[in-house]
Design a protein around this motif. Sequence first.
Motif, PDB file in Angstrom:
ATOM      1  N   ALA A 121      -3.484   1.158  -2.552  1.00  0.00           N
ATOM      2  CA  ALA A 121      -3.734   2.355  -2.205  1.00  0.00           C
ATOM      3  C   ALA A 121      -4.676   1.816  -0.720  1.00  0.00           C
ATOM      4  O   ALA A 121      -4.630   2.947   0.238  1.00  0.00           O
ATOM      5  N   PRO A 152     -10.703   9.163   0.795  1.00  0.00           N
ATOM      6  CA  PRO A 152     -10.179  10.703   0.856  1.00  0.00           C
ATOM      7  C   PRO A 152     -10.745  10.465  -0.802  1.00  0.00           C
ATOM      8  O   PRO A 152     -10.959  11.703  -1.293  1.00  0.00           O
ATOM      9  N   SER A 175      -6.997   2.246   2.123  1.00  0.00           N
ATOM     10  CA  SER A 175      -7.813   3.485   2.418  1.00  0.00           C
ATOM     11  C   SER A 175      -7.819   4.644   2.327  1.00  0.00           C
ATOM     12  O   SER A 175      -8.511   5.616   2.526  1.00  0.00           O
ATOM     13  N   LEU A 176      -6.867   5.054   1.391  1.00  0.00           N
ATOM     14  CA  LEU A 176      -6.343   5.932   0.844  1.00  0.00           C
ATOM     15  C   LEU A 176      -6.943   6.432  -0.643  1.00  0.00           C
ATOM     16  O   LEU A 176      -7.325   7.363  -0.759  1.00  0.00           O
ATOM     17  N   THR A 177      -7.865   5.309  -0.619  1.00  0.00           N
ATOM     18  CA  THR A 177      -9.031   5.549  -2.156  1.00  0.00           C
ATOM     19  C   THR A 177      -9.529   6.304  -1.102  1.00  0.00           C
ATOM     20  O   THR A 177     -11.139   7.178  -1.914  1.00  0.00           O
ATOM     21  N   SER A 189       0.912  -1.107   0.432  1.00  0.00           N
ATOM     22  CA  SER A 189       0.223   0.284   0.061  1.00  0.00           C
ATOM     23  C   SER A 189       0.763   1.517   0.101  1.00  0.00           C
ATOM     24  O   SER A 189       1.682   1.388   0.619  1.00  0.00           O
ATOM     25  N   ALA A 213       0.093   2.981   1.562  1.00  0.00           N
ATOM     26  CA  ALA A 213      -0.600   4.216   2.980  1.00  0.00           C
ATOM     27  C   ALA A 213       0.666   3.920   3.962  1.00  0.00           C
ATOM     28  O   ALA A 213       1.318   4.706   4.911  1.00  0.00           O
ATOM     29  N   CYS A 252       3.669   6.897   2.993  1.00  0.00           N
ATOM     30  CA  CYS A 252       2.605   8.091   3.538  1.00  0.00           C
ATOM     31  C   CYS A 252       2.644   7.772   5.192  1.00  0.00           C
ATOM     32  O   CYS A 252       3.859   9.087   5.626  1.00  0.00           O
TER      33      CYS A 252
END
Length: 267
Positions: A97, A103, A99-101, A10, A12, A15
């Motif tokens: 991505a 936003p 759970s960055l899907t 991910s 994520a 990040c």
Amino acid sequence: MRTHSKLSHSVASGCLALVLSSVSLVAQKPEPLRSDHDVTALAAKLETFIPSLMEQGHVPGMSVAIIRGGRVVWDGAFGVKNVETREPVTRETRFEAASLTKPLFAYAMLRLVEEGTLDLDTPLVDYLPPDRVERFIRHPLDREGFRRDWLERVTARHVLSHSSGMPHGERPDPHYPLFFEPGTRFKYSAAGYYLLQLVAEHRTGDSLQVIAQTQVFTPLGMKNSSMVWHDELEHSSAQGHGLLGNTEEFRKYRRAHAAASMYTTAG
């Protein structure tokens, strides 16, 4: 982000590492990057620090981007896509991505609100045909733990702020056992995002992949992003790895999911 089973699947993960390194390198509140020199200096620090952090966390590959003033000022690639092939991660390597899907989906929904296709405060069930609503509501009003009147008040604003009361999970329970009255508390919910996806698809007549492409990917030049799996991703994506470092099969979303299905690069 499923960090318990996959360490590099991910963006994520990348990040998270960037957040941690920023705190360590430039104090708790980073100073603005005022010049190209500032960006270069921070990038040099990250290029030294991130590999050591990856080694400590046993993360095979990572993609990182720095955003300042609403634009990407630097992005970097670290490690390998696959521990067996040792193919390196590049700036074009796609990651799940996860759970960055959310936003990105939220942004797409707000675009639909701007266009008048959706309203933030209209109950979502009002947008769907009655027979489709009844497919989700299969129990009588007096069933323990189920409040149809609460469900009928859930709006896009509730869903996007995680205050709908809906359960978490990639697929909603057929009768939506809400945990509390909408708008009164916070509870993270992927099921709420999926319900809003169904509404958006019904209102536009398009799949979520088409909505994302039209509202987000094309306008923002995100040419390396997709909400669904396609065969080219097999060669351009980072492989998932388990806790023991073994490679795992790609999760191939054939239908877009508002909460989790985006494949993209950090940049």
